[in-house]
Write a protein that holds these residues in place. Structure first.
Motif, PDB file in Angstrom:
ATOM      1  N   GLY A  75       0.779  -1.221   0.000  1.00  7.58           N
ATOM      2  CA  GLY A  75       0.000   0.000   0.000  1.00  7.58           C
ATOM      3  C   GLY A  75       0.816   1.279   0.000  1.00  7.58           C
ATOM      4  O   GLY A  75       0.234   2.374  -0.011  1.00  7.58           O
ATOM      5  N   ALA A  76       2.132   1.194   0.008  1.00  8.94           N
ATOM      6  CA  ALA A  76       2.966   2.396  -0.016  1.00  8.94           C
ATOM      7  C   ALA A  76       2.983   2.989  -1.424  1.00  8.94           C
ATOM      8  O   ALA A  76       2.631   2.331  -2.410  1.00  8.94           O
ATOM      9  CB  ALA A  76       4.384   2.072   0.447  1.00  8.94           C
ATOM     10  N   ILE A  77       3.427   4.230  -1.516  1.00 10.75           N
ATOM     11  CA  ILE A  77       3.467   4.937  -2.788  1.00 10.75           C
ATOM     12  C   ILE A  77       4.810   5.651  -2.912  1.00 10.75           C
ATOM     13  O   ILE A  77       5.402   6.065  -1.904  1.00 10.75           O
ATOM     14  CB  ILE A  77       2.296   5.940  -2.887  1.00 10.75           C
ATOM     15  CG1 ILE A  77       2.155   6.501  -4.303  1.00 10.75           C
ATOM     16  CG2 ILE A  77       2.459   7.069  -1.870  1.00 10.75           C
ATOM     17  CD1 ILE A  77       0.884   7.318  -4.503  1.00 10.75           C
ATOM     18  N   ALA A  78       5.301   5.785  -4.147  1.00  9.66           N
ATOM     19  CA  ALA A  78       6.541   6.513  -4.411  1.00  9.66           C
ATOM     20  C   ALA A  78       6.278   7.522  -5.515  1.00  9.66           C
ATOM     21  O   ALA A  78       5.490   7.273  -6.433  1.00  9.66           O
ATOM     22  CB  ALA A  78       7.662   5.565  -4.812  1.00  9.66           C
ATOM     23  N   HIS A  79       6.938   8.667  -5.405  1.00 11.15           N
ATOM     24  CA  HIS A  79       6.740   9.733  -6.377  1.00 11.15           C
ATOM     25  C   HIS A  79       8.099  10.313  -6.745  1.00 11.15           C
ATOM     26  O   HIS A  79       8.940  10.562  -5.869  1.00 11.15           O
ATOM     27  CB  HIS A  79       5.841  10.826  -5.790  1.00 11.15           C
ATOM     28  CG  HIS A  79       5.454  11.886  -6.766  1.00 11.15           C
ATOM     29  ND1 HIS A  79       6.074  13.106  -6.826  1.00 11.15           N
ATOM     30  CD2 HIS A  79       4.504  11.897  -7.743  1.00 11.15           C
ATOM     31  CE1 HIS A  79       5.510  13.837  -7.782  1.00 11.15           C
ATOM     32  NE2 HIS A  79       4.569  13.134  -8.352  1.00 11.15           N
ATOM     33  N   VAL A  80       8.336  10.510  -8.044  1.00  8.85           N
ATOM     34  CA  VAL A  80       9.610  11.041  -8.534  1.00  8.85           C
ATOM     35  C   VAL A  80       9.316  12.222  -9.448  1.00  8.85           C
ATOM     36  O   VAL A  80       8.539  12.102 -10.404  1.00  8.85           O
ATOM     37  CB  VAL A  80      10.409   9.964  -9.298  1.00  8.85           C
ATOM     38  CG1 VAL A  80      11.688  10.566  -9.888  1.00  8.85           C
ATOM     39  CG2 VAL A  80      10.748   8.791  -8.388  1.00  8.85           C
ATOM     40  N   HIS A  81       9.934  13.362  -9.163  1.00 10.28           N
ATOM     41  CA  HIS A  81       9.791  14.570  -9.980  1.00 10.28           C
ATOM     42  C   HIS A  81      11.148  14.891 -10.587  1.00 10.28           C
ATOM     43  O   HIS A  81      12.137  15.075  -9.866  1.00 10.28           O
ATOM     44  CB  HIS A  81       9.300  15.734  -9.097  1.00 10.28           C
ATOM     45  CG  HIS A  81       9.280  17.055  -9.796  1.00 10.28           C
ATOM     46  ND1 HIS A  81       9.276  18.251  -9.110  1.00 10.28           N
ATOM     47  CD2 HIS A  81       9.267  17.387 -11.119  1.00 10.28           C
ATOM     48  CE1 HIS A  81       9.255  19.253  -9.976  1.00 10.28           C
ATOM     49  NE2 HIS A  81       9.256  18.755 -11.193  1.00 10.28           N
ATOM     50  N   VAL A  82      11.204  14.935 -11.923  1.00 11.97           N
ATOM     51  CA  VAL A  82      12.446  15.269 -12.631  1.00 11.97           C
ATOM     52  C   VAL A  82      12.164  16.434 -13.578  1.00 11.97           C
ATOM     53  O   VAL A  82      11.092  16.532 -14.164  1.00 11.97           O
ATOM     54  CB  VAL A  82      13.020  14.065 -13.395  1.00 11.97           C
ATOM     55  CG1 VAL A  82      13.615  13.053 -12.428  1.00 11.97           C
ATOM     56  CG2 VAL A  82      11.957  13.390 -14.263  1.00 11.97           C
ATOM     57  N   ASN A  83      13.157  17.327 -13.746  1.00 12.22           N
ATOM     58  CA  ASN A  83      12.897  18.577 -14.448  1.00 12.22           C
ATOM     59  C   ASN A  83      14.215  19.162 -14.946  1.00 12.22           C
ATOM     60  O   ASN A  83      15.157  19.318 -14.165  1.00 12.22           O
ATOM     61  CB  ASN A  83      12.203  19.548 -13.475  1.00 12.22           C
ATOM     62  CG  ASN A  83      11.753  20.829 -14.132  1.00 12.22           C
ATOM     63  OD1 ASN A  83      12.170  21.163 -15.233  1.00 12.22           O
ATOM     64  ND2 ASN A  83      10.902  21.572 -13.448  1.00 12.22           N
ATOM     65  N   TRP A  84      14.280  19.468 -16.249  1.00 11.50           N
ATOM     66  CA  TRP A  84      15.445  20.147 -16.817  1.00 11.50           C
ATOM     67  C   TRP A  84      15.319  21.662 -16.775  1.00 11.50           C
ATOM     68  O   TRP A  84      16.274  22.368 -17.111  1.00 11.50           O
ATOM     69  CB  TRP A  84      15.603  19.758 -18.291  1.00 11.50           C
ATOM     70  CG  TRP A  84      16.209  18.433 -18.563  1.00 11.50           C
ATOM     71  CD1 TRP A  84      17.125  17.758 -17.811  1.00 11.50           C
ATOM     72  CD2 TRP A  84      15.951  17.614 -19.721  1.00 11.50           C
ATOM     73  NE1 TRP A  84      17.453  16.566 -18.418  1.00 11.50           N
ATOM     74  CE2 TRP A  84      16.751  16.462 -19.589  1.00 11.50           C
ATOM     75  CE3 TRP A  84      15.134  17.756 -20.829  1.00 11.50           C
ATOM     76  CZ2 TRP A  84      16.751  15.447 -20.550  1.00 11.50           C
ATOM     77  CZ3 TRP A  84      15.138  16.754 -21.788  1.00 11.50           C
ATOM     78  CH2 TRP A  84      15.945  15.606 -21.649  1.00 11.50           C
ATOM     79  N   LEU A  85      14.156  22.193 -16.433  1.00 11.36           N
ATOM     80  CA  LEU A  85      13.869  23.607 -16.651  1.00 11.36           C
ATOM     81  C   LEU A  85      13.821  24.438 -15.373  1.00 11.36           C
ATOM     82  O   LEU A  85      13.502  25.619 -15.418  1.00 11.36           O
ATOM     83  CB  LEU A  85      12.527  23.748 -17.389  1.00 11.36           C
ATOM     84  CG  LEU A  85      12.375  22.922 -18.667  1.00 11.36           C
ATOM     85  CD1 LEU A  85      11.011  23.170 -19.293  1.00 11.36           C
ATOM     86  CD2 LEU A  85      13.484  23.234 -19.661  1.00 11.36           C
ATOM     87  N   SER A  86      14.144  23.872 -14.243  1.00 15.87           N
ATOM     88  CA  SER A  86      14.056  24.589 -12.979  1.00 15.87           C
ATOM     89  C   SER A  86      15.231  25.562 -12.820  1.00 15.87           C
ATOM     90  O   SER A  86      16.383  25.190 -13.051  1.00 15.87           O
ATOM     91  CB  SER A  86      14.052  23.607 -11.805  1.00 15.87           C
ATOM     92  OG  SER A  86      14.207  24.290 -10.582  1.00 15.87           O
ATOM     93  N   PRO A  87      14.976  26.801 -12.389  1.00 18.40           N
ATOM     94  CA  PRO A  87      16.075  27.749 -12.178  1.00 18.40           C
ATOM     95  C   PRO A  87      16.897  27.442 -10.930  1.00 18.40           C
ATOM     96  O   PRO A  87      17.974  28.009 -10.744  1.00 18.40           O
ATOM     97  CB  PRO A  87      15.359  29.094 -12.038  1.00 18.40           C
ATOM     98  CG  PRO A  87      14.012  28.736 -11.499  1.00 18.40           C
ATOM     99  CD  PRO A  87      13.660  27.412 -12.130  1.00 18.40           C
ATOM    100  N   ILE A  88      16.387  26.567 -10.069  1.00 16.15           N
ATOM    101  CA  ILE A  88      17.127  26.185  -8.868  1.00 16.15           C
ATOM    102  C   ILE A  88      17.388  24.684  -8.889  1.00 16.15           C
ATOM    103  O   ILE A  88      16.663  23.915  -9.533  1.00 16.15           O
ATOM    104  CB  ILE A  88      16.375  26.563  -7.578  1.00 16.15           C
ATOM    105  CG1 ILE A  88      15.030  25.827  -7.496  1.00 16.15           C
ATOM    106  CG2 ILE A  88      16.199  28.062  -7.486  1.00 16.15           C
ATOM    107  CD1 ILE A  88      14.340  25.967  -6.164  1.00 16.15           C
TER     108      ILE A  88
END
Length: 388
Positions: free
Chosen positions: A221-234
């Motif tokens: 029942g656990a969940i995992a989330h991954v956010h990837v981004n080339w456009l972030s200024p930080i």
């Protein structure tokens, strides 16, 4: 790792002198467990610049010269993913142990061929999942697998920066392998991903996703989330792993406090065996305890990875990030690509389907009830040059 006076250093060659190859060259040269004999790259001048004018390491643009050298027992590959199958399989067939930069291959079927080839020949096939060898990730693995965090509730990872927009792969295939390999490394043995859904956007018209989000269903029942981004200024490199007892926060851009363990969370009063309706009526209490920041030793992750490679070669045991770990990452990447193509559909992982078939059949509403089609190849990675 100390080398016994009776043990000779392992002869190693690095293939690829582009972005990552020089890092491998530096660490193999610094390790007493190895002797770097060759640097191979189609751009011989670039390889010579990496080594400098006084190096005794030989340079070549021909892979066959490296593989024909009986003094080379191991090869490290830092070339584009589309070349990994041909280069790594050639090295394995020449009797060499192989270390491959992430991802293991451009598609799952290619990675499977490499794992089978290494198994058949009794050779080490290792993935350079470098982040797994950082002191922070090793400590997180210890906390999660040792039960200090309790039962896993969620894993949330953010890897964003103003990065190089790749020409041949999207942001998922470029950045997410780091987070997926870390997740695979730290998860308890009884917890695994069973399905993935992906959403991506290309706001600059690059022709591929530059911002993406992956959501993974895990067993229990656990969940995992991954956010990837080339456009972030930080630049953000943060992972949160929440358990029933504690939560760990890893901030990789904070050198003074990379890992923090919080004894804070939510407790539900009452026996666990009550039904869902009864549990809704139960009292929720909030636990606010101490925060502990464990001391982290300063050690380069790549140095630890190189020594793990040497240990696996000398002892014959599988490395911590072996070929099968690379396959598990590839399976998620291919399923994520299919999810993107299908508008964010939840795609069951075939390994979870196969395991489910050996036990109980999934319920109709389960994500495992949706049998995924065979994922297609990673487009745009059929590169021919042996460069990084």
């Amino acid at each position: 790792m100390s080398v016994s006076p009776t043990e000779q250093p392992i002869g190693v060659a690095v293939v690829g002198a582009g972005y990552w190859g020089p890092n491998l060259v530096r660490n193999f040269q610094a390790s007493p467990s190895f002797r770097l004999r060759w640097l191979c790259d189609l751009d011989v001048a670039r390889a010579q610049r990496v080594l400098g004018g006084y190096s005794t390491v030989e340079v070549t643009g021909e892979l066959d010269r490296v593989l024909d050298d009986p003094h080379v027992q191991a090869v490290a590959i830092a070339t584009p993913a589309g070349t990994h199958l041909d280069v790594a399989r050639s090295a394995l067939r020449a009797g060499k142990h192989v270390l491959v930069e992430k991802p293991l291959a451009a598609r799952y079927s290619d990675g499977q061929l490499l794992v089978e080839e290494a198994d058949r020949r009794g050779l080490v096939l290792m993935c350079d999942h470098t982040y797994c060898y950082t002191p922070a990730v090793l400590r997180i693995r210890e906390l999660l697998r040792g039960g200090a965090l309790g039962e896993l509730h969620y894993l949330d990872s953010v890897r964003i920066n103003l990065g190089l927009v790749q020409r041949d792969i999207d942001v998922i295939w470029d950045l997410a392998p780091h987070d997926l390999s870390i997740m695979d490394f730290v998860l308890p043995e009884n917890v695994r991903p069973v399905a993935v859904a992906a959403a991506g956007a290309d706001p600059i018209g690059a022709g591929r996703s530059c911002v993406a989000y992956l959501t993974l269903r895990l067993t229990g029942g656990a969940i995992a989330h991954v956010h990837v981004n080339w456009l972030s200024p930080i630049k953000v490199r943060t992972t949160l792993i929440g358990g029933s007892k504690r939560t760990v926060v890893w901030d990789d851009v904070n050198p003074t406090q990379r890992v923090s363990v919080y004894d804070r969370g939510v407790d539900v009063a009452g026996p666990d065996e009550l039904g869902a309706e009864q549990r809704r009526e139960m009292l929720i209490s909030y636990r606010s305890g101490d925060m502990v920041a464990p001391a982290m030793p300063e050690r380069e992750a790549l140095r630890s990875m190189v020594e793990e490679y040497a240990t696996a070669i000398r002892t014959g045991r599988p490395p911590l990030t072996d070929g099968r770990a690379g396959l598990r990452v590839l399976e998620i990447l291919e399923a994520a690509s299919r999810s993107l193509a299908e508008g964010g559909a939840l795609i069951a992982l075939e390994s979870a389907l196969a395991e489910s078939a050996l036990t109980d059949s999934p319920s109709p509403g389960s994500p495992l009830a949706r049998s995924p089609l065979a994922a297609g190849p990673l487009t745009g990675t059929a590169l021919t040059e042996v460069t990084a």
